[in-house]
Design an enzyme around this catalytic site. Structure first.
Site, PDB file in Angstrom:
ATOM      1  N   LYS A   3      24.559 -12.374  39.509  1.00  0.00           N
ATOM      2  CA  LYS A   3      23.437 -13.232  39.113  1.00  0.00           C
ATOM      3  C   LYS A   3      23.900 -14.081  37.933  1.00  0.00           C
ATOM      4  CE  LYS A   3      18.537 -13.352  38.017  1.00  0.00           C
ATOM      5  NZ  LYS A   3      18.707 -14.336  36.937  1.00  0.00           N
ATOM      6  N   CYS A  18      -4.766 -19.744  10.117  1.00  0.00           N
ATOM      7  CA  CYS A  18      -5.109 -20.700   9.068  1.00  0.00           C
ATOM      8  C   CYS A  18      -6.437 -21.351   9.429  1.00  0.00           C
ATOM      9  CB  CYS A  18      -4.004 -21.757   8.955  1.00  0.00           C
ATOM     10  SG  CYS A  18      -4.482 -23.236   8.038  1.00  0.00           S
ATOM     11  N   GLU A  60      25.795 -10.036  45.169  1.00  0.00           N
ATOM     12  CA  GLU A  60      26.442 -11.119  44.446  1.00  0.00           C
ATOM     13  C   GLU A  60      26.155 -10.994  42.950  1.00  0.00           C
ATOM     14  OE1 GLU A  60      24.254 -13.759  47.702  1.00  0.00           O
ATOM     15  OE2 GLU A  60      25.360 -14.995  46.269  1.00  0.00           O
ATOM     16  N   GLU A  86      24.609 -22.343  41.618  1.00  0.00           N
ATOM     17  CA  GLU A  86      24.404 -22.311  40.167  1.00  0.00           C
ATOM     18  C   GLU A  86      25.513 -23.084  39.473  1.00  0.00           C
ATOM     19  OE1 GLU A  86      21.757 -20.007  37.324  1.00  0.00           O
ATOM     20  OE2 GLU A  86      21.765 -20.296  39.494  1.00  0.00           O
TER      21      GLU A  86
END
Length: 671
Positions: free
Chosen positions: A115, A426, A113, A173
């Site tokens: 991504k 620093c 598939e 998704e």
């Protein structure tokens, strides 16, 4: 501390920071390729020294924790991530591992598939009706985004067809096609709104709107790729069969799903997709390869954070050339001064890139970089790329050297570089505005003092208006003062004050972590709290005594000793205690003396806890003399199984290890 321990500590700290930016804030700072490289480096080091693996290592978990603006939902079946491969050799090695574990010489059938580069979601249907949707979150707990998901037209509110399971959790998704992304940004530019860096950020920002009406205006879409809960019904016994069944029920599935009957066919699929990538109309960053047979998937099982039967085969990071126009220097929480290259803007993977981190002076020297140079930059789907190399053959005549500052660019304090370290810092401490902001953001963060509702923008304003100089000043804030901040009404201001009051009751380990001592992460803070028991004992400890704490070496011990030796730090701690910050007295670790059922035992937590957070449970177990591990082995003494406990519970039962549930754990803890 051994050099490898120092490397592990630094890698884990860096990865956790970027996991937070990526998964929680949706504001990543490094490309996926760089994150993947860091994770590979960490895995390699842990493979060399498995005895140094900690339960909170990024390799032992799935992702990051969700924001608290939405209701939280516990996934009944965890949403695991996938392991990655980056070249043909690694994929072929993965294929061989699968065949070896199956004890088969025949080719495995793979379902391949795309991504997708979007946001992973879980959608629950009951009797075919959409009832709940959630983000992936940390894989165990996500955010309730039901109202927003209902606005996405690609997702059916009711499934169609027959034989639909009583409870079906579809996973997939949510993403934003390129055309929709460009349209959103065009409108934002016209209206002066937020312009998104890439489609993934736009999708995440759209899906996580508190107002569903805003989400409804965004052209989001969805592809499904898997299943979580399955009750009261059946699905086909192959992955492809399940995807086709989803499609029959009205769920969108990518038309690029392909069956491959050999590793060579998988490689051909990978290269075909890579070639077609620019014309797909949406962003992808690789392909996903899964064993097609569900029976074989079950036989292969899972590792701690990923299935053995699937892998993500990621594309190489994309590169472009541009010019470095200037270098600026940023100051972080611990005073680290980071050079940032300002670039001639250039499109890389569809995003206009104008800056890149240069990490430190050593990296600049390694690159041989000068202002004005032509450079190659690499980007893998996120915002800030990396400089790969200088194109020396095309160096302009007018380049000039990069001069690292001798004084902090924010507060003017001296800078120093400790021998053996790559970072220049620093020395201004809390007098430095930049350090002050980042220190305060860390102090109020979820895993530290957990001050709900006090975000970065509030901290920025508090420091800039000089309302707050030290963490103790936070607890002196009033609702009236907060109301004067931008976008802060009376109700919100009072909520922040209430959250600050609530945060005063903490635990010793969280308090230590919140102080922001260099190299002291959550695990080290818990170890220090458990070993010394009281703040007074810890403050009085020598460097030698500090090194007696498990996993604390000379470097961390020196940082802790120096922190408490600094009068200004002791003064701030005194002010915090005076403002009411408190915690219950921890139990000092001494396995021989502790009267606890957990003393001296290696304990593993699995599943979801409902009465106590996992972090608090770990801290309490450590206080009672336990060593909390991330995986089950023959050395494990006890497994505590919460809801939806998975492979760890199964392995414990297989090995005959004692198992208790959450209720029994709470009883033994005396909660």
């Amino acid at each position: 501390m051994e050099p490898i321990e120092q490397q592990l500590t630094e890698l884990r700290t860096t990865l956790r920071h970027h996991e937070y930016l990526y998964h929680v804030m949706d504001a990543p700072e490094i490309p996926d390729a760089e994150y993947d490289r860091l994770m590979r480096e960490l895995r390699a080091l842990e493979a060399q020294r498995p005895d140094l693996i900690t339960p909170d290592s990024p390799t032992q978990r799935v992702g990051a924790a969700p924001l608290t603006a939405f209701n939280q939902i516990r996934h009944e079946v965890p949403m695991l991530s996938l392991d990655n491969v980056f070249d043909e050799e690694s994929f072929l090695a993965f294929n061989k591992r699968v065949q070896d574990r199956l004890k088969s010489t025949e080719n495995v059938t793979w379902c391949c598939e795309l991504k997708l580069d979007g946001l992973a979601v879980s959608i629950l249907y009951e009797n075919g009706v959409l009832v709940r949707a959630a983000t992936r979150g940390d894989g165990t707990t996500g955010e309730d985004i039901t109202s927003n998901v209902r606005t996405i037209r690609a997702i059916p509110l009711k499934l169609r067809g027959d034989n639909i399971p009583a409870r079906l959790e579809v996973r997939g998704e949510v993403f934003l096609p390129q055309a929709g992304f460009e349209k959103i940004n065009e409108e934002a530019r016209r209206s002066g709104g937020k312009v998104f860096a890439n489609p993934r950020n736009a999708a995440a920002g759209s899906l996580r709107q508190l107002d569903p009406r805003i989400t409804a205006k965004r052209p989001l879409t969805f592809f499904c790729y898997g299943v979580g809960i399955l009750e009261g019904g059946e699905l086909p016994d192959t992955h492809l069969g399940r995807l086709l069944q989803f499609k029959a029920w009205g769920l969108p599935v990518s038309d690029r799903v392909t069956l491959c009957d050999s590793p060579q066919a998988v490689l051909a699929f990978y290269h075909n997709v890579e070639e077609d990538r620019p014309t797909l109309g949406f962003d992808i960053d690789g392909v996903v390869i899964k064993v097609n047979s569900l029976a074989l998937q079950e036989q292969l099982g899972f590792v701690a954070r990923a299935p053995r039967w699937a892998v993500a085969f990621k594309f190489p990071a994309q590169e472009q050339m541009t010019f470095v126009r200037d270098v600026e220097f940023q100051v972080g929480r611990t005073g680290a001064i980071t050079p940032v290259a300002r670039l001639e803007p250039v499109q890389v993977a569809g995003v206009l890139v104008s800056n890149a981190t240069l990490h430190n002076a050593d990296e600049i020297d390694r690159l041989g970089l000068r202002i004005g140079d032509k450079v190659v930059i690499r980007r893998a789907g996120d915002v800030i790329p990396q400089v790969v190399n200088v194109v020396l053959s095309e160096r302009p005549e007018e380049t000039r050297p990069i001069v690292f500052p001798t004084h902090c660019p924010v507060c003017g304090s001296d800078v120093e570089r400790v021998e053996g370290e790559a970072v220049t810092r620093c020395t201004g401490g809390l007098i430095c505005g930049a350090q002050r902001k980042e220190s305060l953001k860390h102090f109020v963060s979820r895993r530290a003092m957990d001050v709900d509702g006090m975000g970065d923008k509030i901290i920025d304003q508090l420091v800039e208006r000089e309302y707050v100089h030290t963490p103790a000043d936070l607890f002196r804030l009033t609702a009236g003062k907060l109301t004067g901040l931008d976008r802060m009404g009376p109700k919100s201001a009072q909520n922040v004050v209430n959250a600050l009051e609530k945060a005063k009751a903490t635990i010793f380990a969280r308090f230590l972590y919140a102080l922001g001592i260099r190299e002291v992460g959550e695990a080290t803070a818990a170890g220090l709290a458990a070993y010394f028991g009281t703040l007074e004992a810890l403050q009085a400890a020598s460097i030698d005594e500090l090194q007696k704490v498990p996993d604390v070496g000379i470097v961390v011990a020196t940082h802790v000793f120096n922190f408490f030796a600094e009068e200004s730090n002791r003064e701030v701690i005194g002010q915090l205690l005076a403002e009411g910050v408190h915690w219950p007295a921890p139990v000092v670790i001494n396995a021989q003396e502790i009267d606890s059922p957990f003393a001296g035992k290696t304990v593993v937590l699995t599943g979801s806890l409902s009465q106590m957070s996992r972090d608090d449970a770990k801290a309490r177990l450590v206080e009672l003399g336990a060593k909390v591990a991330g995986s089950v082995s023959k050395k494990t003494d006890l497994v505590i199984a919460g809801e939806a406990a998975g492979s760890k519970l199964a392995k414990a039962q297989e090995l005959g290890i004692d198992v208790i549930d959450e209720a029994e754990m709470l009883r033994l803890l005396g909660v």
